[in-house]
Scaffold this motif. Structure first.
Motif, mmCIF file in Angstrom:
data_model
loop_
_atom_site.group_PDB
_atom_site.id
_atom_site.type_symbol
_atom_site.label_atom_id
_atom_site.label_comp_id
_atom_site.label_asym_id
_atom_site.label_seq_id
_atom_site.Cartn_x
_atom_site.Cartn_y
_atom_site.Cartn_z
ATOM 1 N N ILE A 49 0.839 -1.197 0.000
ATOM 2 C CA ILE A 49 0.000 0.000 0.000
ATOM 3 C C ILE A 49 0.875 1.249 0.000
ATOM 4 O O ILE A 49 0.614 2.217 -0.719
ATOM 5 N N GLN A 55 -0.623 6.066 -1.450
ATOM 6 C CA GLN A 55 -0.657 5.163 -0.291
ATOM 7 C C GLN A 55 -2.045 4.571 -0.094
ATOM 8 O O GLN A 55 -2.524 4.454 1.032
ATOM 9 N N GLU A 56 -2.657 4.188 -1.199
ATOM 10 C CA GLU A 56 -3.947 3.529 -1.086
ATOM 11 C C GLU A 56 -4.054 2.468 -2.158
ATOM 12 O O GLU A 56 -3.351 2.510 -3.178
ATOM 13 N N LEU A 86 -5.208 1.466 8.992
ATOM 14 C CA LEU A 86 -5.727 1.753 7.657
ATOM 15 C C LEU A 86 -7.065 2.458 7.770
ATOM 16 O O LEU A 86 -7.801 2.258 8.731
ATOM 17 N N ARG A 88 -10.656 3.223 5.359
ATOM 18 C CA ARG A 88 -11.420 2.493 4.366
ATOM 19 C C ARG A 88 -12.350 3.480 3.673
ATOM 20 O O ARG A 88 -12.963 4.314 4.334
ATOM 21 N N TYR A 96 -11.327 1.149 -1.106
ATOM 22 C CA TYR A 96 -9.920 1.531 -1.095
ATOM 23 C C TYR A 96 -9.430 1.660 0.328
ATOM 24 O O TYR A 96 -10.056 2.329 1.150
ATOM 25 N N TYR A 97 -8.309 1.046 0.572
ATOM 26 C CA TYR A 97 -7.689 1.139 1.887
ATOM 27 C C TYR A 97 -6.490 2.063 1.793
ATOM 28 O O TYR A 97 -5.736 2.030 0.817
ATOM 29 N N ARG A 98 -6.328 2.880 2.801
ATOM 30 C CA ARG A 98 -5.252 3.860 2.802
ATOM 31 C C ARG A 98 -4.493 3.796 4.123
ATOM 32 O O ARG A 98 -5.067 3.478 5.158
#
Lengths: 119, 119
Positions: A49, A55-56, A86, A88, A96-98
């Motif tokens: 990530i 960064q996602e 993270l 969401r 999308y996870y960041r």
DNA sequence: CGTCTATATTGACAAGTATCTATACAGTGG
DNA sequence: CCACTGTATAGATACTTGTCAATATAGACG
């Protein structure tokens, strides 16, 4: 050993690990975070990530990259989301996870050895 | 998931977690360290040692403080010793464990978010 | 509204581990 | 050399967890 989701307390408490006695409650909260980081798949996932432009990453993109089943990937993402590592966000068809860099920053503080060295 | 003792590689490798992709081998080595820290008893034990005058403590002193059996304490000390977090020295009748601050320093580097923030 | 795609949840199973009791080992001091 | 103290190891057990297959849920889009 029942700490799964991370107490928000972690974000503000946390005297550096090496400068004084932790309460056992503090130790439990901290250990919860470290346990989340204590899995190679999750660390690898974090670094994946982190290597993305913002960064996602879309969750489904991780399944093929990791070579794990979709439920397993979903499980790890949930563990890290619950730990506050993270965020969401739903966008279009995917989720999308960041990264949340602050928690890692807190951990770095916790591991600070400066005070111990000076003492 | 077979990483119990920590590969010495950890001491020199470790590109910061957030600035690029780890290899899975690197992730495994790092996760091994984090897993050692991912137990409240061990963190509490670490902070106890850190609070001592010379960051060292006689093993038997920990048994009563922690309220755990002597073998359990010995087990945790061994885990941390194998991970390179503690050193061990016999002096007189007892065995003294001491902190190795360098590994924690390495971990702090690993968690560095500076590069990610600048990117 | 129904179908399709993406993600999450459930249930099961194997592997790992934190803990204990019992026992072995290793220096120390008589 | 023998007993004693301090530490480690062995074996057992209960609990946690990483993984998968199967299923459910939830938006998107005809």
């Amino acid at each position: 050993m029942k700490v799964r989701t991370v107490d928000p307390q972690v974000w503000r408490c946390c005297p550096p690990l090496l400068t004084g006695r932790l309460t056992f409650e503090q130790a439990e909260a901290l250990a919860g975070v470290f346990r989340v980081l204590g899995d190679p798949t999750r660390l690898y996932l974090l670094s994946l990530i982190a290597a993305q432009p913002h960064q996602e990453i879309k969750a489904c993109a991780l399944v093929e990259t990791l070579g794990l089943s979709q439920p397993t990937v979903s499980h790890h993402l949930k563990v890290m989301y619950d730990a506050g590592l993270l965020t969401r966000e739903r966008r279009g068809t995917g989720i999308y996870y960041r990264l949340v860099p602050q928690l890692l920053s807190v951990l770095r503080q916790v591991l600070s050895t400066d005070a111990a060295i000076m003492a």
